[in-house]
Design a protein around this motif. Sequence first.
Motif, mmCIF file in Angstrom:
data_model
loop_
_atom_site.group_PDB
_atom_site.id
_atom_site.type_symbol
_atom_site.label_atom_id
_atom_site.label_comp_id
_atom_site.label_asym_id
_atom_site.label_seq_id
_atom_site.Cartn_x
_atom_site.Cartn_y
_atom_site.Cartn_z
ATOM 1 N N SER A 48 37.330 42.696 28.876
ATOM 2 C CA SER A 48 37.489 42.389 30.307
ATOM 3 C C SER A 48 37.569 40.886 30.563
ATOM 4 C CB SER A 48 36.347 43.013 31.090
ATOM 5 O OG SER A 48 35.122 42.546 30.588
ATOM 6 N N THR A 49 37.722 40.093 29.515
ATOM 7 C CA THR A 49 37.892 38.630 29.551
ATOM 8 C C THR A 49 36.637 37.869 29.984
ATOM 9 O OG1 THR A 49 38.696 38.302 31.810
ATOM 10 C CG2 THR A 49 40.345 38.905 30.168
ATOM 11 N N LEU A 50 35.493 38.557 30.063
ATOM 12 C CA LEU A 50 34.272 37.846 30.450
ATOM 13 C C LEU A 50 33.757 36.965 29.324
ATOM 14 C CD1 LEU A 50 32.275 40.499 32.486
ATOM 15 C CD2 LEU A 50 33.214 38.362 33.316
ATOM 16 N N ARG A 73 43.501 40.470 33.523
ATOM 17 C CA ARG A 73 42.665 40.767 34.701
ATOM 18 C C ARG A 73 43.427 41.598 35.732
ATOM 19 N NH1 ARG A 73 41.228 34.934 34.285
ATOM 20 N NH2 ARG A 73 39.663 34.970 32.665
ATOM 21 N N PHE A 78 37.328 46.726 35.992
ATOM 22 C CA PHE A 78 36.132 46.671 35.139
ATOM 23 C C PHE A 78 34.881 47.025 35.936
ATOM 24 C CE2 PHE A 78 32.634 43.864 33.445
ATOM 25 C CZ PHE A 78 32.367 44.642 32.331
ATOM 26 N N PRO A 80 30.894 46.954 35.193
ATOM 27 C CA PRO A 80 29.850 46.638 34.210
ATOM 28 C C PRO A 80 28.708 47.644 34.239
ATOM 29 C CG PRO A 80 29.776 45.101 36.047
ATOM 30 C CD PRO A 80 30.884 46.056 36.340
ATOM 31 N N TYR A 98 37.802 43.153 47.570
ATOM 32 C CA TYR A 98 38.300 43.150 46.189
ATOM 33 C C TYR A 98 39.822 43.280 46.139
ATOM 34 C CZ TYR A 98 33.693 42.916 44.203
ATOM 35 O OH TYR A 98 32.449 42.471 43.848
ATOM 36 N N CYS A 101 41.103 39.934 46.584
ATOM 37 C CA CYS A 101 40.944 39.121 45.360
ATOM 38 C C CYS A 101 42.130 39.321 44.417
ATOM 39 C CB CYS A 101 39.658 39.501 44.622
ATOM 40 S SG CYS A 101 38.170 38.963 45.448
ATOM 41 N N TYR A 102 42.698 40.528 44.442
ATOM 42 C CA TYR A 102 43.842 40.819 43.566
ATOM 43 C C TYR A 102 45.176 40.588 44.275
ATOM 44 C CZ TYR A 102 40.730 42.833 40.101
ATOM 45 O OH TYR A 102 39.759 43.006 39.147
ATOM 46 N N ARG A 145 36.565 50.795 43.774
ATOM 47 C CA ARG A 145 36.807 49.335 43.744
ATOM 48 C C ARG A 145 37.684 48.954 42.545
ATOM 49 N NH1 ARG A 145 35.616 45.937 39.874
ATOM 50 N NH2 ARG A 145 33.515 46.719 39.611
ATOM 51 N N ALA B 92 29.819 38.967 37.573
ATOM 52 C CA ALA B 92 30.650 39.463 36.466
ATOM 53 C C ALA B 92 31.931 40.097 36.995
ATOM 54 C CB ALA B 92 29.866 40.455 35.628
ATOM 55 N N VAL B 93 31.783 40.933 38.017
ATOM 56 C CA VAL B 93 32.966 41.607 38.571
ATOM 57 C C VAL B 93 33.896 40.579 39.207
ATOM 58 C CG1 VAL B 93 33.752 43.226 40.321
ATOM 59 C CG2 VAL B 93 31.815 43.823 38.884
ATOM 60 N N LEU B 94 33.308 39.622 39.911
ATOM 61 C CA LEU B 94 34.115 38.584 40.560
ATOM 62 C C LEU B 94 34.937 37.807 39.534
ATOM 63 C CD1 LEU B 94 34.421 37.617 43.468
ATOM 64 C CD2 LEU B 94 32.674 35.892 43.024
ATOM 65 N N LEU B 95 34.343 37.593 38.362
ATOM 66 C CA LEU B 95 35.040 36.820 37.327
ATOM 67 C C LEU B 95 36.093 37.635 36.582
ATOM 68 C CD1 LEU B 95 32.124 34.676 35.869
ATOM 69 C CD2 LEU B 95 33.886 33.994 37.478
ATOM 70 N N THR B 96 36.086 38.938 36.772
ATOM 71 C CA THR B 96 37.168 39.734 36.163
ATOM 72 C C THR B 96 38.351 39.892 37.123
ATOM 73 O OG1 THR B 96 36.166 41.809 36.859
ATOM 74 C CG2 THR B 96 35.658 41.059 34.625
ATOM 75 N N THR B 97 38.232 39.328 38.312
ATOM 76 C CA THR B 97 39.375 39.328 39.234
ATOM 77 C C THR B 97 40.246 38.100 38.904
ATOM 78 O OG1 THR B 97 38.327 37.964 40.927
ATOM 79 C CG2 THR B 97 37.926 40.336 41.046
#
Lengths: 313, 278
Positions: A48-50, A73, A78, A80, A98, A101-102, A145, B92-97
């Motif tokens: 998930s690129t984290l 992304r 994702f 968690p 959200y 955000c996309y 979401r 964490a979720v915010l950073l996967t956007t």
Amino acid sequence: MIFTQHLTKKYGRVTAVDRLNLSIREGTVFGMVGENGAGKTTTLSMLSTLSTPTSGHAVINGYDVVKNPSAVRHSIGFMPDSFGVYDDLSVDEYLEFYADCYGVDKRVIATRRSDLLERVGLSDKRSTYVNALSRGMQQRLEIARCLMHDPPVLILDEPSSGLDPRSRMDMRGVLRGLREAGKTVIISSHILHELAEIADEIGILRRGKVAAVAAVQVMLQHSSSQRTLWLESRSDPSLVESVLAADGHVTSMEFRDGGVEFVYMGTYEGQSELLAALVAAGVKLTQLTERATDIEALFLRLTSEVGGSSHDA
Amino acid sequence: MMRNPILLKEFRQRMRTVRAPMVVTGYVASMAVLTFLLLYENVQGQLYLIQPSRSEQVFFVLSLLQMLVVAFLTPAFSAGSMSGERERRTLAVLLTTPLSPFSILFGKVLASSALQCLLLMASLPLYSLVFLFGGAVPQEVVAVLLFQLFTIFIVATISVMWSTIALRSGWSTVLSYATVSFMILVTGTVGLGLQSLAKNPVDGFAASWGHTLLSLNPLWVEAALENAVHGGTLPWVTFALFYVIIALILTPFCLWRLRPQWLRRIPGATRMNERNYQ
């Protein structure tokens, strides 16, 4: 759709994920099982690129997670294992945030939001504040979401953790819906039998490595043709033994505690015929039950039977 | 700017609470009472005693007080903005956007300085009383207002950055208030102390350092904008440059926290440093 090659993550001297190889086809629901510390969350975190792999490669929807994280992304949703929510937003506002955000088109947001809330069973909670939802509802909201930007891949880390049995059942329904929608899903869990109900393929992680991978269908076929049965009767055990021994499908009998445990390798029709044979021979049956299959043991045995642990799904 | 989803969300979250209107009402009411008392005290109840110079003093006291309040109020709204996301486990979720770290930080900074800006705007009508009696010119009021807005923005920026770098809100609050204390208390006392030292034996070194330190003090710069003290030709330039540089120094650390992968773009940075912040 999801492909990893020698994916490795080290934290100092500790190797959390060790040369992990996975290949998950489009539209597949892949279950990842393992004990705590097996490397599931770290793997999903890299996908998930984290976090970044120490070495190796991971490609999602054709995009490398290190070289093109932004495209990855856009391609994933994702969830968690331990997530928080914005308590003071309504369900509608939460999903809208959200989607923004996309960069989802405003005209698309309204219809997609209604559709998703319907799918996760929250359409009557649109104006409810997120903090007023139960844990199970919040987890279903998280699934919605994840889907707001319509990603082809979903990465779900323990989506049913901390839920009561009723909520787990609801969640399973939602996850089955994802499979029907054609999404490629990777789900982690430490409960194998739960994943077996949802997933197409299952992989077991142990100490950061894939211990085994197998298709669930193969497992189910195998488990339905091989059952451990427990029989109790008021008749002479030697009579029972002679009838069972005469049936070619019965193996490994063990008499103990006033009954007999045996493995039956055959169909359910054959099992009925065995029962009829026992009655016809004068055996006074008091109980015949199927012992729960240890699905993990079966899984490991099966994967070793089919040629050892295949590291590629 | 309004397309920033973080900003929109933060506005929704912050402005719909009871706290927001209560803070604005309480602030404007307190400032109104204070303005009235200052004006009344100046004229001793005799309106014919009102003079432009006294009215200017009222404006001076009011604006300095306002600066002091907003400077100390800003960290309260911004010091927990990013660390709070981490503590609530929403980061964490915010950073996967696909949101970039810059747009996340920018949204947080604007959102956490919005209320203080609203306070300033809401208290603007009080200045009309000062205009009523003369003394302050509109250009002065505009300059002071713009400088106050800039100070809020810079304090919010540094506080949000501390909040990103520090792992806990407690730490980021301490660091943010330490920054504001440096800006107001340290630069003020040390700067004035050095200047007073320089008065007796002619000490150019102490005078120059005293002046430099005072240039970093928002109260002193504001006083210079109001011509109450001598601050050089462009008193705000040193102030702005210094704090912008501080923010620029903190920026890579924020990026390291939010997107540790970006470290790879820095030559010599090892992958060992790429730990999860979320």
